[in-house]
Design an enzyme around this catalytic site. Structure first.
Site, PDB file in Angstrom:
ATOM      1  N   LYS A  28       0.332  -0.137   1.964  1.00 31.76           N
ATOM      2  CA  LYS A  28      -1.078   0.207   1.726  1.00 31.76           C
ATOM      3  C   LYS A  28      -1.331   1.582   2.328  1.00 31.76           C
ATOM      4  CE  LYS A  28      -5.791  -1.449   1.920  1.00 31.76           C
ATOM      5  NZ  LYS A  28      -6.287  -0.065   1.942  1.00 31.76           N
ATOM      6  N   ARG A  84      -8.335   6.373  -3.440  1.00 34.13           N
ATOM      7  CA  ARG A  84      -7.982   5.672  -4.679  1.00 34.13           C
ATOM      8  C   ARG A  84      -8.295   6.564  -5.882  1.00 34.13           C
ATOM      9  NH1 ARG A  84      -8.309  -0.109  -5.588  1.00 34.13           N
ATOM     10  NH2 ARG A  84      -7.293  -0.561  -7.585  1.00 34.13           N
ATOM     11  N   ARG A 115     -12.740  -8.521  -7.068  1.00 32.89           N
ATOM     12  CA  ARG A 115     -11.995  -8.663  -5.826  1.00 32.89           C
ATOM     13  C   ARG A 115     -11.233  -9.982  -5.926  1.00 32.89           C
ATOM     14  NH1 ARG A 115     -12.402  -5.696  -1.440  1.00 32.89           N
ATOM     15  NH2 ARG A 115     -14.405  -4.808  -2.051  1.00 32.89           N
TER      16      ARG A 115
END
Length: 516
Positions: free
Chosen positions: A225, A230, A381
């Protein structure tokens, strides 16, 4: 279950603006989701087609035109006698905001103010108050876009999943609502991914540890990560467009990424990834340095590198409904290895732990654990994507607090956070947060902070610096907004420390050490 057709009726009358204001008040006054949905769905009965996008935008918290160039101080100081009766329509408001948004050049501020005053003087007191709050971002009614999506589905008589999917493919809920109400499910089904048009990114839930994540997901792709920004990259022929996670077009600021993607061996492509700045040894530079490329100034001297982890479209084929394993095979085929996020496929928790250790040793945030058969749930999500990253915590002191709005109206909500300066005994503000608060916490802190109140400035209640709060956060970054020159990234309340006095709070030196 049989799906009904669209309920919109031709020849409907334009909607009075007071109806929208009243609906907003009703939505704000209830905490029941079903009641919010029912109120909003009722608005769309027998509505003029042209009003739908405007009403959806307004009740989602921002006018259709976005920012219109009139600041808070100007709006707050604008006092005009209200109309006695409601006569203004939604289309009247929309036309006025269109005129304001289009007004540019010398003397434009005065012209904008003249147009705004002209429409406000025709509005009632409640309508004036609503417009002012709308223009400064003060219409917040609690997860309203999600509620609005349900309301559109209910009003149109179509499945909620169809509205959600269309809204992810075309991130303009007003347009989607108009299609749903006028064309029903058949119209929604035609809204799909379009290369060069951004879609909502898939998001992840949180897992406590790599082992927990693997236990939940089974066979998974375990990926680093990255602590970057993004990005979603679209390519059609020699045209490349780059969007952030909130769908802003940043193509002009990432020329080197455009050049890299044009070297990939495919003409039509939509990639999901991160962009970041690196040091010569490959370690990531501070997040703020990457973010500097997205500010208002030219930072072309700050080089960035993209890293991709997913693909949504390639060579004329949409891939969002294909399993992750197939999408990763396409990533491996079209993206050179140096631009791919490191990953391994495993169902072994120990191997996932080692991957986390490797990512942290390389200076990154943590890992992502993605079920290997997961589909790309745009805008959701999903539980099939889990993030694992160690979080920092600090004990800070509450310096002030702001009255909430929407579902938090009547409660003190957004807390201002300070770290202790050991040299002076004073507290230095590091930022604010309203995240992590339960209803019981909001109730407690409202009572507690009113007891500590010293004075007020508008909606801000200043308090004696006595209450210690434990704050979790993801990092510290430079900020000129706060006196310490730093702020916390993604700060959220873990809990109030009733066992600590302000003299036991963490110091500004401790914060600076994390930053450095």
């Amino acid at each position: 279950m049989e799906v009904l057709g669209p309920r919109h009726q031709n020849g409907a009358m334009p909607v009075l603006f007071e109806k929208v204001v009243a609906a907003s008040d009703r939505v704000s006054s209830t905490r029941k989701r079903s009641e919010k949905v029912a109120v909003l769905a009722g608005l769309f009965d027998n509505m003029d087609e042209s009003d739908v996008p405007t009403i959806v935008a307004i009740l989602s918290g921002e006018p259709r035109q976005g920012k219109i160039g009139i600041g808070y101080q100007t709006i707050a100081g604008l006092e005009l006698p209200p109309a006695a009766q409601a006569t203004v329509t939604v289309s009247d408001i929309d036309r006025a905001l269109d005129q304001i948004a289009r007004t540019t050049g010398e003397g434009s501020q005065g012209h904008r103010l003249e147009i705004l005053s002209g429409i406000l003087i025709e509005c009632t007191a409640d309508e004036q108050s609503f417009i002012k709050r709308l223009l400064v971002g003060g219409v917040r009614q609690g997860a309203l876009e999600g509620i609005m999506t349900e309301a559109v589905a209910k009003a149109a008589g179509v499945p909620i999943a169809a509205v959600r999917r269309a809204a992810m493919m075309r991130p303009d809920l007003g347009h989607v609502a108009a299609v749903a109400l006028n064309q029903g499910s058949s119209g929604l089904s035609e809204i799909g991914l379009e290369v060069l048009q951004p879609i909502q990114p898939m998001l992840a839930k949180t897992a406590a540890s790599p082992v927990d994540a693997i236990e939940q997901s089974g066979l998974s792709s375990v990926e680093w990560k990255l602590d970057g920004v993004r990005i979603q990259v679209h390519r059609s022929g020699r045209t490349v467009r780059i969007f952030t996670r909130n769908l802003n077009d940043v193509t002009q600021r990432l020329a080197e990424v455009v050049a890299m993607v044009l070297e990939f061996d495919t003409d039509h492509l939509v990639l999901d990834g991160e962009v970041m700045t690196l040091m010569t040894d490959g370690q990531p530079r501070p997040f703020a340095e990457t973010m500097s490329r997205f500010g208002t100034e030219d930072h072309s001297d700050v080089g960035v590198v993209p890293f991709f982890f997913d693909v949504l479209h390639e060579a004329g084929h949409d891939l969002i409904d294909r399993p992750l394993s197939e999408r990763q095979a396409v990533v491996d085929h079209v993206v050179p290895e140096r631009f791919r996020v490191p990953r391994l496929v495993t169902d072994d928790g120990d191997r996932a732990v080692r991957m986390l250790d490797e990512a942290r040793a390389a200076g990154h945030e943590g890992i992502m654990v993605k079920r290997i058969d997961s589909l790309y749930e745009a805008g959701r999500r999903g539980a099939t994507w889990l993030k694992v990253k160690p979080a920092h915590t600090l004990d800070l002191v509450v310096l002030a607090v702001e009255w909430g709005s929407g579902r938090r109206a009547g409660w003190l909500s957004n807390v201002h956070l300070g770290a202790r300066d050991p040299a002076t005994g004073q507290f230095i503000m590091l930022g604010k947060t309203f995240k992590g608060m339960t209803d019981s916490m909001l109730e407690w802190q409202t009572k507690r902070f009113l007891e500590l109140e010293t004075h007020r400035e508008g909606h801000i209640v200043h308090i004696r610096p006595e209450q210690v709060v434990e704050i979790a956060f993801d990092g510290v970054q430079a900020s000129s907004r706060y006196p310490g020159g730093m702020t916390l990234r993604f700060a959220r309340v873990k809990g109030y420390r009733y066992d600590k006095g302000p003299e036991e709070a963490d110091t500004i030196d401790a914060v600076r050490a994390i930053f450095e």
